[in-house]
Scaffold this motif. Structure first.
Motif, PDB file in Angstrom:
ATOM      1  N   ILE A  52      35.812  63.168  51.189  1.00  0.00           N
ATOM      2  CA  ILE A  52      36.371  62.141  50.260  1.00  0.00           C
ATOM      3  C   ILE A  52      35.877  62.349  48.767  1.00  0.00           C
ATOM      4  O   ILE A  52      34.611  62.159  48.644  1.00  0.00           O
ATOM      5  N   LEU A  53      36.758  62.575  47.838  1.00  0.00           N
ATOM      6  CA  LEU A  53      36.444  62.615  46.479  1.00  0.00           C
ATOM      7  C   LEU A  53      37.075  61.776  45.699  1.00  0.00           C
ATOM      8  O   LEU A  53      38.290  61.441  45.947  1.00  0.00           O
ATOM      9  N   LEU A  54      36.628  60.964  44.977  1.00  0.00           N
ATOM     10  CA  LEU A  54      37.191  59.870  43.994  1.00  0.00           C
ATOM     11  C   LEU A  54      36.791  60.165  42.604  1.00  0.00           C
ATOM     12  O   LEU A  54      35.621  60.175  42.039  1.00  0.00           O
ATOM     13  N   SER A  55      37.724  60.283  41.825  1.00  0.00           N
ATOM     14  CA  SER A  55      37.370  60.140  40.311  1.00  0.00           C
ATOM     15  C   SER A  55      38.092  59.120  39.664  1.00  0.00           C
ATOM     16  O   SER A  55      38.924  58.386  40.053  1.00  0.00           O
ATOM     17  N   GLU A  56      37.631  58.850  38.370  1.00  0.00           N
ATOM     18  CA  GLU A  56      37.867  57.773  37.589  1.00  0.00           C
ATOM     19  C   GLU A  56      38.380  57.887  36.329  1.00  0.00           C
ATOM     20  O   GLU A  56      37.696  58.962  35.918  1.00  0.00           O
ATOM     21  N   GLY A  94      27.070  58.503  38.503  1.00  0.00           N
ATOM     22  CA  GLY A  94      26.666  57.582  37.732  1.00  0.00           C
ATOM     23  C   GLY A  94      27.565  57.401  36.623  1.00  0.00           C
ATOM     24  O   GLY A  94      27.142  56.742  35.641  1.00  0.00           O
ATOM     25  N   GLN A  95      28.656  58.052  36.640  1.00  0.00           N
ATOM     26  CA  GLN A  95      29.662  57.954  35.465  1.00  0.00           C
ATOM     27  C   GLN A  95      30.615  56.916  35.712  1.00  0.00           C
ATOM     28  O   GLN A  95      31.873  57.094  34.822  1.00  0.00           O
ATOM     29  N   ALA A  96      30.712  55.918  36.827  1.00  0.00           N
ATOM     30  CA  ALA A  96      31.871  55.024  36.945  1.00  0.00           C
ATOM     31  C   ALA A  96      31.755  53.797  36.139  1.00  0.00           C
ATOM     32  O   ALA A  96      30.464  53.707  35.717  1.00  0.00           O
ATOM     33  N   THR A  97      32.474  53.257  35.880  1.00  0.00           N
ATOM     34  CA  THR A  97      32.575  51.837  35.112  1.00  0.00           C
ATOM     35  C   THR A  97      32.065  50.982  35.994  1.00  0.00           C
ATOM     36  O   THR A  97      32.193  50.828  37.265  1.00  0.00           O
ATOM     37  N   ALA A  98      31.152  50.017  35.515  1.00  0.00           N
ATOM     38  CA  ALA A  98      30.625  48.853  36.628  1.00  0.00           C
ATOM     39  C   ALA A  98      31.610  48.064  36.863  1.00  0.00           C
ATOM     40  O   ALA A  98      32.471  47.561  36.056  1.00  0.00           O
ATOM     41  N   PRO A  99      31.577  47.611  38.431  1.00  0.00           N
ATOM     42  CA  PRO A  99      30.574  47.773  39.375  1.00  0.00           C
ATOM     43  C   PRO A  99      31.154  49.242  39.834  1.00  0.00           C
ATOM     44  O   PRO A  99      32.309  49.370  39.718  1.00  0.00           O
ATOM     45  N   SER A 100      30.032  49.846  40.558  1.00  0.00           N
ATOM     46  CA  SER A 100      30.620  51.239  41.016  1.00  0.00           C
ATOM     47  C   SER A 100      31.476  50.959  42.252  1.00  0.00           C
ATOM     48  O   SER A 100      31.510  49.895  42.847  1.00  0.00           O
ATOM     49  N   PRO A 101      32.502  52.046  42.521  1.00  0.00           N
ATOM     50  CA  PRO A 101      33.508  51.980  43.473  1.00  0.00           C
ATOM     51  C   PRO A 101      32.853  52.364  45.030  1.00  0.00           C
ATOM     52  O   PRO A 101      33.650  52.459  45.853  1.00  0.00           O
ATOM     53  N   THR A 102      31.526  52.867  44.824  1.00  0.00           N
ATOM     54  CA  THR A 102      31.229  53.638  46.044  1.00  0.00           C
ATOM     55  C   THR A 102      30.984  52.528  47.193  1.00  0.00           C
ATOM     56  O   THR A 102      31.488  53.028  48.321  1.00  0.00           O
ATOM     57  N   PRO A 103      30.326  51.412  47.090  1.00  0.00           N
ATOM     58  CA  PRO A 103      30.545  50.492  48.050  1.00  0.00           C
ATOM     59  C   PRO A 103      31.727  50.126  48.722  1.00  0.00           C
ATOM     60  O   PRO A 103      31.943  49.953  50.043  1.00  0.00           O
ATOM     61  N   ALA A 104      32.836  49.804  48.063  1.00  0.00           N
ATOM     62  CA  ALA A 104      34.298  49.616  48.455  1.00  0.00           C
ATOM     63  C   ALA A 104      34.715  50.766  49.254  1.00  0.00           C
ATOM     64  O   ALA A 104      35.340  50.673  50.290  1.00  0.00           O
ATOM     65  N   LEU A 105      34.346  51.854  48.634  1.00  0.00           N
ATOM     66  CA  LEU A 105      35.067  53.366  49.288  1.00  0.00           C
ATOM     67  C   LEU A 105      34.291  53.394  50.712  1.00  0.00           C
ATOM     68  O   LEU A 105      34.957  53.597  51.716  1.00  0.00           O
ATOM     69  N   VAL A 106      33.031  52.931  50.929  1.00  0.00           N
ATOM     70  CA  VAL A 106      32.284  53.489  52.125  1.00  0.00           C
ATOM     71  C   VAL A 106      32.854  52.349  53.183  1.00  0.00           C
ATOM     72  O   VAL A 106      32.884  52.424  54.199  1.00  0.00           O
ATOM     73  N   ARG A 107      33.068  50.999  52.806  1.00  0.00           N
ATOM     74  CA  ARG A 107      33.399  50.064  53.683  1.00  0.00           C
ATOM     75  C   ARG A 107      34.630  50.089  54.122  1.00  0.00           C
ATOM     76  O   ARG A 107      35.054  49.772  55.413  1.00  0.00           O
ATOM     77  N   ALA A 108      35.814  50.653  53.369  1.00  0.00           N
ATOM     78  CA  ALA A 108      37.200  50.966  53.806  1.00  0.00           C
ATOM     79  C   ALA A 108      36.959  51.904  54.935  1.00  0.00           C
ATOM     80  O   ALA A 108      37.990  52.052  55.676  1.00  0.00           O
ATOM     81  N   LEU A 109      36.079  53.194  54.654  1.00  0.00           N
ATOM     82  CA  LEU A 109      36.030  54.142  55.557  1.00  0.00           C
ATOM     83  C   LEU A 109      35.545  53.704  56.813  1.00  0.00           C
ATOM     84  O   LEU A 109      36.242  54.033  58.011  1.00  0.00           O
ATOM     85  N   LEU A 110      34.606  52.649  57.055  1.00  0.00           N
ATOM     86  CA  LEU A 110      34.137  52.317  58.099  1.00  0.00           C
ATOM     87  C   LEU A 110      35.065  51.541  58.896  1.00  0.00           C
ATOM     88  O   LEU A 110      34.957  51.376  60.182  1.00  0.00           O
ATOM     89  N   LEU A 111      35.667  50.532  58.131  1.00  0.00           N
ATOM     90  CA  LEU A 111      36.632  49.745  58.640  1.00  0.00           C
ATOM     91  C   LEU A 111      37.788  50.241  59.232  1.00  0.00           C
ATOM     92  O   LEU A 111      38.650  49.640  60.153  1.00  0.00           O
ATOM     93  N   TYR A 112      38.234  51.482  58.651  1.00  0.00           N
ATOM     94  CA  TYR A 112      39.550  52.246  59.022  1.00  0.00           C
ATOM     95  C   TYR A 112      39.237  52.615  60.401  1.00  0.00           C
ATOM     96  O   TYR A 112      40.017  52.563  61.272  1.00  0.00           O
ATOM     97  N   TYR A 113      38.094  53.333  60.678  1.00  0.00           N
ATOM     98  CA  TYR A 113      37.735  53.872  62.156  1.00  0.00           C
ATOM     99  C   TYR A 113      37.254  52.719  62.968  1.00  0.00           C
ATOM    100  O   TYR A 113      37.531  52.707  64.156  1.00  0.00           O
ATOM    101  N   ALA A 114      36.681  51.509  62.468  1.00  0.00           N
ATOM    102  CA  ALA A 114      36.400  50.503  63.487  1.00  0.00           C
ATOM    103  C   ALA A 114      37.413  49.691  63.962  1.00  0.00           C
ATOM    104  O   ALA A 114      37.307  49.104  65.162  1.00  0.00           O
ATOM    105  N   ASP A 115      38.580  49.592  63.162  1.00  0.00           N
ATOM    106  CA  ASP A 115      39.467  48.660  63.454  1.00  0.00           C
ATOM    107  C   ASP A 115      40.319  49.346  64.465  1.00  0.00           C
ATOM    108  O   ASP A 115      41.029  50.339  64.268  1.00  0.00           O
ATOM    109  N   PRO A 116      40.645  48.962  65.764  1.00  0.00           N
ATOM    110  CA  PRO A 116      41.504  49.643  66.615  1.00  0.00           C
ATOM    111  C   PRO A 116      43.015  49.813  66.291  1.00  0.00           C
ATOM    112  O   PRO A 116      43.679  50.919  66.822  1.00  0.00           O
TER     113      PRO A 116
END
Length: 513
Positions: A52-56, A94-116
């Protein structure tokens, strides 16, 4: 819902005004026989790679720059109807606008596979594995040299992962309800339960999350089935090789290998005998062919039995106790192991739609493993992110190359020349580096000087070929976020908008008689 759409939906609630560009590469399933190398028989599993690659892009006219990246693997074990999601690397520039989108990206990935309801794999139970080890950079080379990148320390990284997983478990319980069972485990080798709990709570206090964490390992519980089937049907306890899965670049895997292949008391094994000369083999080939075959078979079975015996000697509790003394866990930094089990009742519609499909059948939007590996190799070896100018150029090259691979390499990645405020132009990049690195498949990992056993049976399904339709429908996505800006420190301290109350303390004078 595709993984791309789920990740974009997770980024939609971020504060501020900006535009995100997302690239998601999910490889087609392939056979993988080394998930439990010391289980007999080995369970058949299937592996998928995720990148997963995210640009801003802050304003419409500004160039986009990579801000976050995730590398993960998904294992499917049909024998136990289990799946494993292993998040191997998470990094930011470290070049993202605050707040960083990394936590939201990680949570969305985990929730996508955790939700049946959104899980794209035919599995009733999911296990999520995370190994938290603080480093300056993982997926973006030289990004630690950027002055505004502030990597988390060891304790803060472990607390960060615990907080993200707790949020995912709470959101999953809200979606699914009582039909979902979750078990969360974490271990910080070298720290007791009291020390680990208070070290993490000091950074991120608990906010009443519904996730109940257990300090230890999940291999003694029986509420959620483990991925590796038990050959005896559950009558005898599992040994170490049937509990802990083996991942690449994981300290647990290296430790199990040492336990299995170190048989002498001093930890040193005698070298194996050299092969006989070719002329000697020719003279005795006809007379001793059958005897050699039987001896080789017996020797191979004896070695396998010996490795399995060494693994069976160490219990799971002893394994984790000895992990506290490993170099990777006591090298001056605290590391954390997080394991989450999710068991939810699947809907009949999803069960019927996925049970009749072969685990090796590629799904829509998936790419070949060689394409995934090619993009990752280019990111790690041909690009760097120490400055904004170099990061912008590398972002454009990689994004154009992904599109070019889907378009049959018709669109070329043109070099980008950036002009700063003073009018100076950056030197033109090397034209050789404007294309992706050629695919290079590294040899399998050596175990005790030998190659691991790989399932060589052919795949009945051909490798998927990406197209522009695949690129626009599954791989690339963009979203423009227009929300309220994050609250400033002054507004946060004021609370409801009123000036904060300041209490002045004065020293009481001592009365003299």
């Amino acid at each position: 819902m595709t993984l791309r759409d789920a990740l974009l939906a997770g980024l939609n609630s971020l504060p501020g005004t900006r535009e995100f560009h997302l690239h998601v590469l999910v490889s087609s399933p392939r056979k993988h026989g080394n998930l439990f190398p010391f289980a007999n028989p080995r369970p058949r599993s299937y592996l998928q790679d995720i990148l997963i690659l995210l640009s801003e892009q802050t304003i419409p006219d500004s160039p986009s720059v990579f801000v976050s990246a995730i590398e993960a693997c998904v294992y499917n074990i049909p024998a136990t109807s289990c799946a494993i999601l292993y998040v191997s690397k998470v990094d930011s520039t470290g070049q993202a606008t605050a707040p960083s989108p990394t936590p939201a990206l990680v949570r969305a990935l985990l929730l996508y596979y955790a939700d049946p309801a959104t899980r794209p794999i035919s599995a009733d139970h999911l296990w999520i594995h995370v190994f938290a080890r603080a480093q300056n950079q993982y997926l973006f080379p030289n990004s630690s040299e950027y002055s505004k990148k502030h990597p988390l320390s060891d304790i803060k990284l472990c607390a960060w992962w615990k907080r993200q997983i707790s949020t995912v478990v709470g959101e999953l319980a809200t979606r699914v309800g009582d039909t979902c069972r979750t078990k969360s485990y974490y271990t910080l080798p070298g720290l007791s339960e009291f020390e680990a709990y208070h070290s993490l709570e000091r950074i991120y206090p608990s906010t009443g999350s519904r996730s109940n964490w257990t300090y230890g390992h999940p291999y003694s519980q029986d509420e959620i089935p483990l991925p590796c089937p038990c050959p005896s049907g559950g009558d005898s306890p599992r040994h170490l090789g049937q509990c802990i899965p083996s991942f690449d670049d994981d300290p647990k895997s290296r430790f199990i290998d040492e336990i299995a292949y170190t048989t002498d008391a001093d930890g040193v094994r005698s070298p194996e005998r050299k092969r006989p000369r070719a002329d000697t083999l020719k003279t005795h080939e006809e007379d001793a062919s059958s005897a050699d075959a039987s001896e080789k078979k017996e020797g191979r079975s004896k070695k396998e039995d010996q490795t399995h015996k060494e693994v069976k000697k160490v219990s799971v509790e002893e394994f984790w106790e000895r992990m506290s003394f490993r170099q990777e866990c006591i090298a001056g930094a605290v590391t954390g192991f997080f394991v989450i089990g999710v068991s939810a009742t699947r809907t009949p519609a999803s069960t019927l739609s996925t049970s009749e499909v072969s685990p090796l059948a590629p799904q829509a939007g998936q790419v070949s493993s060689q394409m995934n590996k090619r993009v990752l190799t280019s990111l790690l070896t041909a690009h760097e992110f120490p400055t904004v100018e170099k990061a912008v150029w590398s972002t454009k090259v990689i994004e154009d190359s992904i599109r070019g691979l889907c378009d049959g390499l018709k669109s070329s990645a043109l070099p980008l020349v950036v002009t700063d405020k003073s009018g100076r132009r950056t030197p033109e990049p090397d034209p050789v580096r404007t294309t992706l690195a050629p695919p290079q498949t590294p040899p399998p990992r050596l175990v005790n000087g030998k190659r691991p056993i790989i399932d060589s049976s052919p795949n009945p399904f051909p490798e998927p070929v990406a197209s522009l339709e695949t690129y626009h429908s599954f791989i690339y996505g963009t979203i423009a976020v227009k929300n309220r800006p994050p609250p400033t420190k002054e507004a946060t301290s004021a609370g409801n908008g009123t000036p904060p109350t300041i209490t002045v303390l004065t020293a009481r004078k001592k009365r003299t008689k």
